[in-house]
Design an enzyme around this catalytic site. Structure first.
Site, PDB file in Angstrom:
ATOM      1  N   HIS A 128       0.692  -1.175  -0.093  1.00 31.52           N
ATOM      2  CA  HIS A 128      -0.165   0.310  -0.396  1.00 31.52           C
ATOM      3  C   HIS A 128       1.152   1.081  -0.113  1.00 31.52           C
ATOM      4  O   HIS A 128       1.772   1.731   0.615  1.00 31.52           O
ATOM      5  CB  HIS A 128      -0.479  -0.161   1.533  1.00 31.52           C
ATOM      6  CG  HIS A 128      -1.932   1.216   1.327  1.00 31.52           C
ATOM      7  ND1 HIS A 128      -2.628   1.185   0.916  1.00 31.52           N
ATOM      8  CD2 HIS A 128      -2.199   2.348   2.383  1.00 31.52           C
ATOM      9  CE1 HIS A 128      -3.133   2.618   0.660  1.00 31.52           C
ATOM     10  NE2 HIS A 128      -2.668   3.044   1.744  1.00 31.52           N
TER      11      HIS A 128
ATOM     12  N   HIS B 171       1.019  11.190  -2.362  1.00 31.04           N
ATOM     13  CA  HIS B 171       0.265  10.558  -1.328  1.00 31.04           C
ATOM     14  C   HIS B 171      -1.043  12.326  -2.033  1.00 31.04           C
ATOM     15  O   HIS B 171      -0.652  13.610  -1.321  1.00 31.04           O
ATOM     16  CB  HIS B 171       0.455  10.135  -0.840  1.00 31.04           C
ATOM     17  CG  HIS B 171      -0.414   9.848   0.518  1.00 31.04           C
ATOM     18  ND1 HIS B 171      -1.286  10.124   1.610  1.00 31.04           N
ATOM     19  CD2 HIS B 171      -1.884   8.799  -0.132  1.00 31.04           C
ATOM     20  CE1 HIS B 171      -1.959   9.262   1.904  1.00 31.04           C
ATOM     21  NE2 HIS B 171      -2.438   8.950   1.189  1.00 31.04           N
TER      22      HIS B 171
ATOM     23  N   SER C 255     -11.892  -2.714  -4.689  1.00 28.06           N
ATOM     24  CA  SER C 255     -10.864  -2.539  -3.908  1.00 28.06           C
ATOM     25  C   SER C 255     -12.145  -1.788  -2.397  1.00 28.06           C
ATOM     26  O   SER C 255     -13.108  -0.906  -2.312  1.00 28.06           O
ATOM     27  CB  SER C 255     -10.061  -1.412  -3.704  1.00 28.06           C
ATOM     28  OG  SER C 255      -8.695  -1.571  -4.217  1.00 28.06           O
TER      29      SER C 255
ATOM     30  N   LYS D 110      -4.143  -2.705 -13.214  1.00 30.65           N
ATOM     31  CA  LYS D 110      -5.447  -2.437 -12.357  1.00 30.65           C
ATOM     32  C   LYS D 110      -6.294  -1.052 -11.969  1.00 30.65           C
ATOM     33  O   LYS D 110      -5.612  -0.164 -11.296  1.00 30.65           O
ATOM     34  CB  LYS D 110      -5.481  -3.252 -10.776  1.00 30.65           C
ATOM     35  CG  LYS D 110      -7.056  -2.899 -10.006  1.00 30.65           C
ATOM     36  CD  LYS D 110      -6.605  -2.509  -9.106  1.00 30.65           C
ATOM     37  CE  LYS D 110      -8.841  -2.071  -8.250  1.00 30.65           C
ATOM     38  NZ  LYS D 110      -8.249  -0.868  -7.302  1.00 30.65           N
TER      39      LYS D 110
END
Length: 924
Positions: free
Chosen positions: A396, A440, A659, A524
């Site tokens: 992650h 991020h 997810s 993905k």
């Protein structure tokens, strides 16, 4: 200075390792940092296994703490980051290493190309040897010699290559040995064969063997063989009864012959077994795998074994509840099989083979007696089943090497993860100045180019594992840079990138296998054309297709359109069905409201209609997000969709993958665990840590594995309990990043999940060997006042497949050792016990305490129950681990085993081990 780097630089054999004298005496290198570039003297000490340099704080890197060596083009991104010219590329070296659990980098530039070649080749050989040793407990010969040379250097401060008793006392202090002076002096005199008060290196080796005497192994040896010779029948009985081995007779005989010696050669010492000091060294006939390079060859040179000394009085060994049976009765059961095996093999039995004490000690310490069932580089699971049948090692926020709030985004995270066989990495992609970048969102993290990341993935993807990589992308960039993203991926990954179904099979009913997808990269991402949050009508598709910057329709675009058309038709059909159901619900509500006499029409809330024309109240419509067809064309087997629920009404195509945050996943598991297990038998699901984990901490992944989820993503930059469990899981199956799920999670047989059993694991903590020294923040050993007071914590971590911790109904069954004590559980599914404390002994502490830890299991899924050992120092307030080891019970080899111990970053210590006996009892 150019002459300094000449190929004619002399070499010296130092510590049985050929190290260029130049590197030992010191070489000036340019040390590069963000602040400045300066010339610094660097030294290589092969015996100590460390690089040092001149610094106010004392520069030091232990070779075993090096994670990666990069030179030249492999470190180009660092060189460019520091704005160093390309002329330095051939002389550039970057070391990635850890200190006190934190990753660090050292960047240096050699003054000549020859000096760099000298550094790189020598350091690479040292690194390779130590990395090989940090994969279990094999190569005892090499391991022993490295240890001896390391501490010989600690003891010998002079040039005469001799040490006196004062030197020995100083070395023992470093080793955490607080032995009585008279006892130490007796061992010193026994090793001093010339009686001159000094030990040369050969004498020192003899002294070390006396120092490492293992009375607990000697006791086990005599108890096992009883009054007979330790022959093949005794060995088979030991392996069957104590070690719970399932190997057949032929396999056990092969192992026995590997360590055994002819009885004739040991007859002279036969009557002196009780006085023999056990030494963990391989017998002459043991063959080891070869390691390339002169360093390895030199290290494997064997030293002569000197005189022995009577060991200390025997220690009483506390065995597990099931004692070792006598060898006489067991031998009768296997004699016929052994006779048949020996005769069929055609071996000459005129000189029978036996295990000596040394041979038995060597076997117990060897890879043939490893505690971990799976062996490195041995892929033995069936890799031909569909992807949903596997747990897949996943990360992650892979781009982060710090916190989620202010950490640095870098390719480092991808390289580290991929080299540890991570098979699913994450990218958060945003618009950049010219090309898309990764960081991020809505935080202060730095940015890194998507192209750089893709290049790093392409380079490191299949070094540690041949099986497919899944790139999990969150795409936040606009249409032009989506097009650019697709272009970059096609350019960088080439034929390895999946752009169409294998064999052009567009109507597949299940996902392919890891074997089918070997060496492939899959993207993905959420397909907005099929996402319920942004449903597209067929006319919208046409508009987006026209707005694409692609001038012509390529073959991949045609394939994408075919899949897209199929997806849209499927989604529209589902949406119509959902709308009909919703209309029925609304109709029923309206009817109920109308039938209520007390409710007037004015009290019924009315939502004003949205209008885009003038007049009336206007609503602000959100701009419709568009998605590039070129990008859609890359979504083949991993098409991201929104989770619409998991029930009979919702249908997902085989390639649909959603997810879930840990919070959502916990909610679904609590409400309908059987539904999600059923869904995960045919579909991939990714679970990721909550965004509130600002320090990048981890959940315990086995909870989500127990629901059948395959892609349980972990913050790899944080080595906490969750990371430790994830690391232990994926040590299995040759560390290839894919582990076959338990049968109960793969098969449709509901009766498997109905099986619930209760167990107790009995763990006898016998002893530890050469625990690591306390170290300062720079990684240096603390010598003064650093004696360790160790104890061991044993904990069992079970998924939350029941609502409360298992406690046996019959208290007498559950009986922890008298000197062991319970520790408050850290969660409802963790049970922990600890031993007593051994004072002032980190070299060879002995506990001999049995801890009995209860746990329950569902569906015989022992692979999802984890056993953790932590060695701690009683003198540390926080009780941080000195060393640890974690293993899934499904991979645990029972019986007497040496556990390889690891540091907080899960790098194995070269010399530290824990000797234990384990057995699992089934209560019901």
């Amino acid at each position: 200075m150019a002459e300094t780097g000449s190929h004619d630089a002399p070499e010296t054999t130092h510590a049985d390792t050929k190290i260029p004298t130049l590197l030992m005496q010191g070489v000036p290198l340019l040390k590069v940092s963000a602040k400045k570039v300066k010339t610094v003297m660097f030294y290589l000490d092969a015996d100590q296994g460390r690089i040092t340099w001149e610094s106010k704080k004392g520069g030091l890197i232990c070779v075993e703490n090096i994670k990666e060596i990069r030179a030249g083009p492999d470190a180009r991104n660092y060189r460019e980051q520091f704005k160093i010219g390309s002329d330095a590329e051939g002389r550039w070296l970057t070391l990635v290493y850890t200190v006190e659990g934190k990753y660090k980098t050292l960047h240096v530039v050699a003054l000549t190309k020859d000096v760099m070649d000298m550094w790189l080749s020598t350091l690479t050989q040292l690194y390779d040897v130590r990395q090989e040793l940090m994969n279990g407990l094999g190569n005892p010969e090499t391991r022993e010699l490295i240890w001896e040379k390391s501490y010989w250097r600690h003891a010998d401060n002079d040039v005469d290559q001799k040490i006196n008793f004062s030197d020995v006392e100083r070395m023992c202090k470093l080793l955490n040995i607080r032995s009585p002076r008279d006892d130490l002096l007796a061992r010193f005199k026994a090793a001093d064969t010339r009686g001159d008060g000094y030990l040369d290196f050969s004498d020192f080796q003899r002294f070390v063997k006396l120092l490492k005497a293992r009375p607990e192994i000697e006791k086990l040896y005599h108890d096992t063989r009883g009054h007979c010779e330790f022959d093949l029948s005794v060995f088979v009985t030991f392996m069957r009864d104590s070690q719970k081995s399932n190997l057949n007779i032929a396999e056990l005989e092969k192992i026995f012959k590997k360590y055994a010696q002819p009885m004739a050669a040991t007859k002279e010492a036969k009557g002196d077994h009780a006085r023999q000091v056990p030494v963990i060294l391989p017998p002459a006939n043991v063959q080891h795998e070869s390691t390339s390079g002169s360093i390895s060859q030199a290290l494997k040179a064997s030293a002569s074994v000197g005189a022995s000394l009577s060991p200390q009085s025997h220690l009483v060994l506390t065995h597990s509840p099931d004692p070792i049976p006598s060898t006489s009765s067991s031998s009768d059961r296997v004699t016929a099989c052994l006779s048949s095996s020996s005769s069929s093999s055609g071996k000459n039995l005129s000189t029978p083979l036996i295990f000596t004490l040394d041979a038995f000690s060597t076997f117990l310490f060897s890879a043939d007696n490893a505690v971990f069932f799976d062996q490195p580089n041995l892929i033995w699971h069936d890799m031909t089943r569909p992807l949903p049948d596997y747990f897949i090692s996943s990360s992650h926020n892979t781009y982060l090497i710090g916190s989620q709030l202010i950490g640095a985004s870098t390719v480092e995270g991808y390289i580290r993860a991929l080299l540890q066989s991570c098979r699913s990495v994450e990218l958060d992609i945003y618009d950049g100045d010219t090309e898309p970048c990764v960081y991020h969102g809505k935080t202060l993290t730095t940015k890194v180019s998507v192209r750089e990341i893709c290049e790093a993935i392409a380079k490191y993807a299949f070094i540690s594992s041949p099986y497919p990589i899944i790139i999990s992308a969150e795409i936040h960039c606009g249409l032009p840079q989506q097009e650019k993203l697709a272009e970059i991926m096609k350019e960088v990954f080439g034929d390895t990138l999946i752009q169409a179904p294998l064999g052009d099979n567009f109507d597949f009913q299940c996902l392919p296998s890891p074997e089918d997808l070997k060496g492939k990269v899959m993207l993905k991402a959420k397909n907005l054309y099929v996402s319920p949050t942004q449903q597209m009508q067929s006319k919208d598709v046409t508009v987006d297709a026209e707005s694409s910057t692609t001038e012509t329709t390529s073959a991949s675009d045609t394939e994408a359109l075919k899949r897209l058309e199929s997806e849209v038709k499927y989604e529209i059909k589902q949406e119509v069905s959902d709308l009909k159901s919703e209309f029925k619900k609304v109709g029923k509500i309206v009817d109920r409201v109308r039938r209520r006499p007390s409710v007037s029409a004015s009290t019924i809330p009315i939502t004003p209609a949205r209008s885009s024309s003038s007049g009336g109240e206007k609503s602000v419509e959100k701009p419709k997000v568009k998605m590039s067809l070129a990008l859609v064309g890359l979504l083949v087997y991993t098409v991201g969709v929104k989770c619409r629920g998991i029930n009979k009404k919702e249908h997902y195509k085989p390639e649909h993958l959603f997810s879930l945050s840990e919070k959502t996943a916990n909610k679904i598991i609590k409400q309908s665990v059987h539904d999600i297990i059923k869904h995960n038998r045919t579909h991939l699901v990714r679970i990721y840590p909550s965004g509130t984990r600002l320090n990048s901490s981890n959940y315990e992944p086995h909870r989500f594995w127990a629901s059948g989820a395959q892609l349980v993503a972990i913050n790899w930059q944080t080595t906490d309990l969750g990371y430790m469990i994830n690391h232990a899981m994926f040590q299995r199956n040759g560390r290839c990043g894919y582990v076959l799920k338990p049968k109960a999670l793969r098969d449709n047989d509901k009766s498997l999940l109905a099986i619930r059993t209760k167990h107790v694991i009995d763990v006898t903590i016998i002893s530890a060997q050469q625990l690591p020294c306390l170290r300062d923040e720079r990684g240096r050993d603390i010598i003064e006042n650093s004696f360790i007071d160790p104890f061991v914590e044993v904990s069992v971590h079970v998924p939350e497949w029941t609502h409360s911790p298992f406690l046996p109904e019959n208290p007498p069954v559950y009986s922890p050792g008298t000197s062991g004590s319970a520790v408050t559980p850290s969660s409802g599914r963790t049970v922990t016990y600890k031993t007593s404390v051994v004072k002032n002994n980190g070299f060879n502490p002995t506990w001999e305490q049995t801890l009995s830890v209860p746990f329950d299991c569902v569906g015989d899924m022992m692979d999802l129950v984890f056993l953790k050992f932590e060695v701690k120092h009683d003198g540390v307030e926080r009780n941080d681990s000195l060393a640890l080891y974690c293993v899934p019970l499904g991979s645990l080899q029972q019986g007497y085993r040496h556990l390889p111990l690891h540091d907080s970053q899960l790098s194995q210590y070269l010399f530290s081990t824990l000797f234990v006996h384990t057995s699992i009892r089934t209560l019901s």
